[in-house]
Scaffold this motif. Structure first.
Motif, PDB file in Angstrom:
ATOM      1  N   GLU A   1       0.861  -1.173   0.000  1.00  0.00           N
ATOM      2  CA  GLU A   1       0.000   0.000   0.000  1.00  0.00           C
ATOM      3  C   GLU A   1       0.904   1.232   0.000  1.00  0.00           C
ATOM      4  O   GLU A   1       1.794   1.348   0.857  1.00  0.00           O
ATOM      5  CB  GLU A   1      -0.853  -0.027   1.264  1.00  0.00           C
ATOM      6  CG  GLU A   1      -1.711   1.179   1.449  1.00  0.00           C
ATOM      7  CD  GLU A   1      -2.248   1.238   2.872  1.00  0.00           C
ATOM      8  OE1 GLU A   1      -3.457   1.364   3.016  1.00  0.00           O
ATOM      9  OE2 GLU A   1      -1.435   1.148   3.821  1.00  0.00           O
TER      10      GLU A   1
ATOM     11  N   TRP B   1       4.036   9.137   0.517  1.00  0.00           N
ATOM     12  CA  TRP B   1       5.131   8.530  -0.242  1.00  0.00           C
ATOM     13  C   TRP B   1       5.078   9.019  -1.692  1.00  0.00           C
ATOM     14  O   TRP B   1       6.088   9.402  -2.269  1.00  0.00           O
ATOM     15  CB  TRP B   1       5.031   7.001  -0.247  1.00  0.00           C
ATOM     16  CG  TRP B   1       5.178   6.329   1.069  1.00  0.00           C
ATOM     17  CD1 TRP B   1       5.124   6.894   2.312  1.00  0.00           C
ATOM     18  CD2 TRP B   1       5.375   4.920   1.272  1.00  0.00           C
ATOM     19  NE1 TRP B   1       5.272   5.925   3.271  1.00  0.00           N
ATOM     20  CE2 TRP B   1       5.421   4.713   2.672  1.00  0.00           C
ATOM     21  CE3 TRP B   1       5.498   3.821   0.428  1.00  0.00           C
ATOM     22  CZ2 TRP B   1       5.603   3.446   3.231  1.00  0.00           C
ATOM     23  CZ3 TRP B   1       5.678   2.563   0.975  1.00  0.00           C
ATOM     24  CH2 TRP B   1       5.745   2.384   2.368  1.00  0.00           C
TER      25      TRP B   1
ATOM     26  N   ALA C   1      11.279   2.253  14.704  1.00  0.00           N
ATOM     27  CA  ALA C   1      11.200   1.081  15.593  1.00  0.00           C
ATOM     28  C   ALA C   1      10.899  -0.176  14.762  1.00  0.00           C
ATOM     29  O   ALA C   1      10.578  -0.066  13.574  1.00  0.00           O
ATOM     30  CB  ALA C   1      10.111   1.334  16.631  1.00  0.00           C
TER      31      ALA C   1
ATOM     32  N   LYS D   1       9.865   0.209   7.668  1.00  0.00           N
ATOM     33  CA  LYS D   1      11.104   0.822   7.145  1.00  0.00           C
ATOM     34  C   LYS D   1      11.538   0.181   5.830  1.00  0.00           C
ATOM     35  O   LYS D   1      11.835   0.863   4.854  1.00  0.00           O
ATOM     36  CB  LYS D   1      12.261   0.661   8.150  1.00  0.00           C
ATOM     37  CG  LYS D   1      12.063   1.346   9.461  1.00  0.00           C
ATOM     38  CD  LYS D   1      13.228   1.083  10.403  1.00  0.00           C
ATOM     39  CE  LYS D   1      13.410  -0.356  10.808  1.00  0.00           C
ATOM     40  NZ  LYS D   1      12.273  -0.935  11.537  1.00  0.00           N
ATOM     41  N   THR D   2      11.598  -1.151   5.844  1.00  0.00           N
ATOM     42  CA  THR D   2      12.114  -1.851   4.672  1.00  0.00           C
ATOM     43  C   THR D   2      11.184  -1.676   3.474  1.00  0.00           C
ATOM     44  O   THR D   2      11.646  -1.474   2.345  1.00  0.00           O
ATOM     45  CB  THR D   2      12.309  -3.347   5.012  1.00  0.00           C
ATOM     46  OG1 THR D   2      13.255  -3.430   6.087  1.00  0.00           O
ATOM     47  CG2 THR D   2      12.808  -4.140   3.829  1.00  0.00           C
TER      48      THR D   2
ATOM     49  N   GLN E   1      16.674  -9.065  10.159  1.00  0.00           N
ATOM     50  CA  GLN E   1      15.672  -9.299   9.111  1.00  0.00           C
ATOM     51  C   GLN E   1      16.238  -8.809   7.779  1.00  0.00           C
ATOM     52  O   GLN E   1      15.744  -7.856   7.173  1.00  0.00           O
ATOM     53  CB  GLN E   1      14.366  -8.582   9.487  1.00  0.00           C
ATOM     54  CG  GLN E   1      13.824  -8.979  10.861  1.00  0.00           C
ATOM     55  CD  GLN E   1      13.470 -10.457  10.938  1.00  0.00           C
ATOM     56  OE1 GLN E   1      12.601 -10.942  10.223  1.00  0.00           O
ATOM     57  NE2 GLN E   1      14.166 -11.200  11.796  1.00  0.00           N
TER      58      GLN E   1
ATOM     59  N   ALA F   1       2.867   2.780   7.784  1.00  0.00           N
ATOM     60  CA  ALA F   1       1.794   2.436   6.840  1.00  0.00           C
ATOM     61  C   ALA F   1       0.739   1.624   7.595  1.00  0.00           C
ATOM     62  O   ALA F   1       1.092   0.764   8.417  1.00  0.00           O
ATOM     63  CB  ALA F   1       2.364   1.629   5.681  1.00  0.00           C
TER      64      ALA F   1
ATOM     65  N   ALA G   1       1.333  -2.039   7.822  1.00  0.00           N
ATOM     66  CA  ALA G   1       2.551  -2.552   8.467  1.00  0.00           C
ATOM     67  C   ALA G   1       2.129  -3.448   9.627  1.00  0.00           C
ATOM     68  O   ALA G   1       1.324  -3.051  10.473  1.00  0.00           O
ATOM     69  CB  ALA G   1       3.412  -1.397   8.961  1.00  0.00           C
TER      70      ALA G   1
ATOM     71  N   ARG H   1       5.890  -8.592  13.627  1.00  0.00           N
ATOM     72  CA  ARG H   1       6.356  -9.985  13.657  1.00  0.00           C
ATOM     73  C   ARG H   1       6.852 -10.277  15.062  1.00  0.00           C
ATOM     74  O   ARG H   1       7.616  -9.490  15.619  1.00  0.00           O
ATOM     75  CB  ARG H   1       7.514 -10.165  12.668  1.00  0.00           C
ATOM     76  CG  ARG H   1       7.059 -10.413  11.249  1.00  0.00           C
ATOM     77  CD  ARG H   1       8.221 -10.351  10.309  1.00  0.00           C
ATOM     78  NE  ARG H   1       8.747  -8.991  10.245  1.00  0.00           N
ATOM     79  CZ  ARG H   1       9.514  -8.526   9.256  1.00  0.00           C
ATOM     80  NH1 ARG H   1       9.864  -9.315   8.280  1.00  0.00           N
ATOM     81  NH2 ARG H   1       9.933  -7.283   9.257  1.00  0.00           N
TER      82      ARG H   1
END
Ligand SMILES: Nc1ncnc2c1ncn2[C@@H]1O[C@H](COP(=O)(O)OP(=O)(O)OP(=O)(O)O)[C@@H](O)[C@H]1O
Ligand SMILES: [Mg+2]
Length: 308
Positions: free
Chosen positions: A6, A11, A28, A33-34, A60, A183, A186, A189
């Protein structure tokens, strides 16, 4: 990484053509971020820029096996990810920056140097999620900023958790802070999902050609190489085989060590020692069947959250 990304309005509205230099993405764990860094990289590529992607998360990892950080240079005009140009890796020796901030910083600097030597004008630097001040996270981000002198810091925060780092930066003329919200898609995990993701990363890296089989063990006479910090090989310990500039040529898992003959047997995708100058021992055990990892040094693991 999910297939459907998304893309928030904020962005889309970024004027990427004005962005140059090192673009640091901080936040955090699990704020996206990725996902954002990859989007940014692709936008810059579409703008026909010479861009590199620096994966600065040894847990990760996006570009290569865990316990390393890596940089890949894109081919101009090609937004493919992972980037198709030359790539380098640097060994951190652990899957979290905790207790390994110095090799992380040294590695980031080394990778940035490689990118600059390629004539790259823009580097998208995706960082690890360690921002907890109690664990030295914000000090690490500050050091990354001081070392790499980013032109832009993209700060993705939920509730002001980065503010103590950002306040002085907002007054500095050398860096621009661009605030972004996580987002909505997001998702978090947990420790088990992170461990499983790392195990997949190691399994992919150590998978033998054609799958199923195993690599022949590589015998290494370590008496002829530099061994950092010292030849204390342990069963299933992870190490890096490095070139003379400190870049990682490959990773290995220790199968056996003969201290009298100064010989170690490694499970590694490398089939020769061509170009290998040094072995660098990590602080990690990697099970060669399950590829699950755990820390070797108890002094670093006592009670610490697994943020890798
Ligand atoms: N814009 C988005 N659209 C769809 N999914 C997203 C988006 N942003 C993040 N996600 C999903 O949320 C999860 C976490 O995102 P991501 O890996 O980008 O976070 P991160 O901040 O890099 O996490 P870490 O701290 O573990 O590195 C991933 O499964 C990702 O696919
Ligand atoms: Mg990430």
């Amino acid at each position: 990484m999910e297939t459907h990304v998304e893309v928030p309005r904020a962005w889309e509205q970024l004027a990427v053509e004005r962005l140059r230099g090192t673009l640091l993405v901080i936040g955090a764990p699990d704020v996206g971020k990725t996902t954002f860094a990859r989007y940014l990289y692709q936008r810059l590529c579409e703008a026909a820029r010479c861009v590199a992607y620096l994966d600065g998360d040894p847990g990760q990892s996006t570009l290569g096996p865990p316990a390393t950080i890596g940089l890949s240079v894109g081919v101009r005009g090609d937004a493919a990810f992972p980037p198709k140009g030359p790539s380098w890796r640097s060994f951190v020796g652990a899957v979290s920056p905790q207790g390994h901030m110095l090799p992380l910083l040294v590695g980031a600097s080394r990778l940035e140097r490689a990118a600059r030597a390629q004539g790259v004008d823009t580097i998208v630097y995706d960082t690890s999620g360690l921002v907890d001040p109690g664990q030295g996270g914000l000090a690490l981000k500050q050091a990354e900023i001081d070392l790499l002198r980013p032109s832009v810091v993209f700060a993705i925060q939920r509730a002001g958790e980065l503010e103590s780092l950002l306040v002085p930066l907002r007054w500095s003329s050398s860096v621009r802070v661009i605030d972004l919200c996580p987002a909505p898609l997001a998702r978090q995990r947990d420790v088990a999902a992170r461990q499983a993701h790392r195990a997949e990363g190691f399994a992919r890296y150590f998978a033998s050609p054609g799958g199923g089989g195993t690599w022949p063990v590589l015998m290494v006479d370590w008496g002829r190489l530099a061994v950092y910090p010292a030849p204390r090989f342990v069963l299933h310990g992870l190490l890096a085989l490095e070139d003379r500039d400190g870049y990682t040529l490959g990773l290995g898992i220790v199968f056996d060590a003969d201290f009298r003959e100064k010989r170690v047997e490694l499970y590694t995708p490398l089939n020769s020692l061509a170009g290998v100058d040094a072995l660098r021992l990590g602080d990690l055990i990697v099970d060669p069947r399950t590829f699950r990892d755990h820390r070797l040094l108890a002094k670093h693991s006592g009670g610490a959250a697994d943020s890798g």
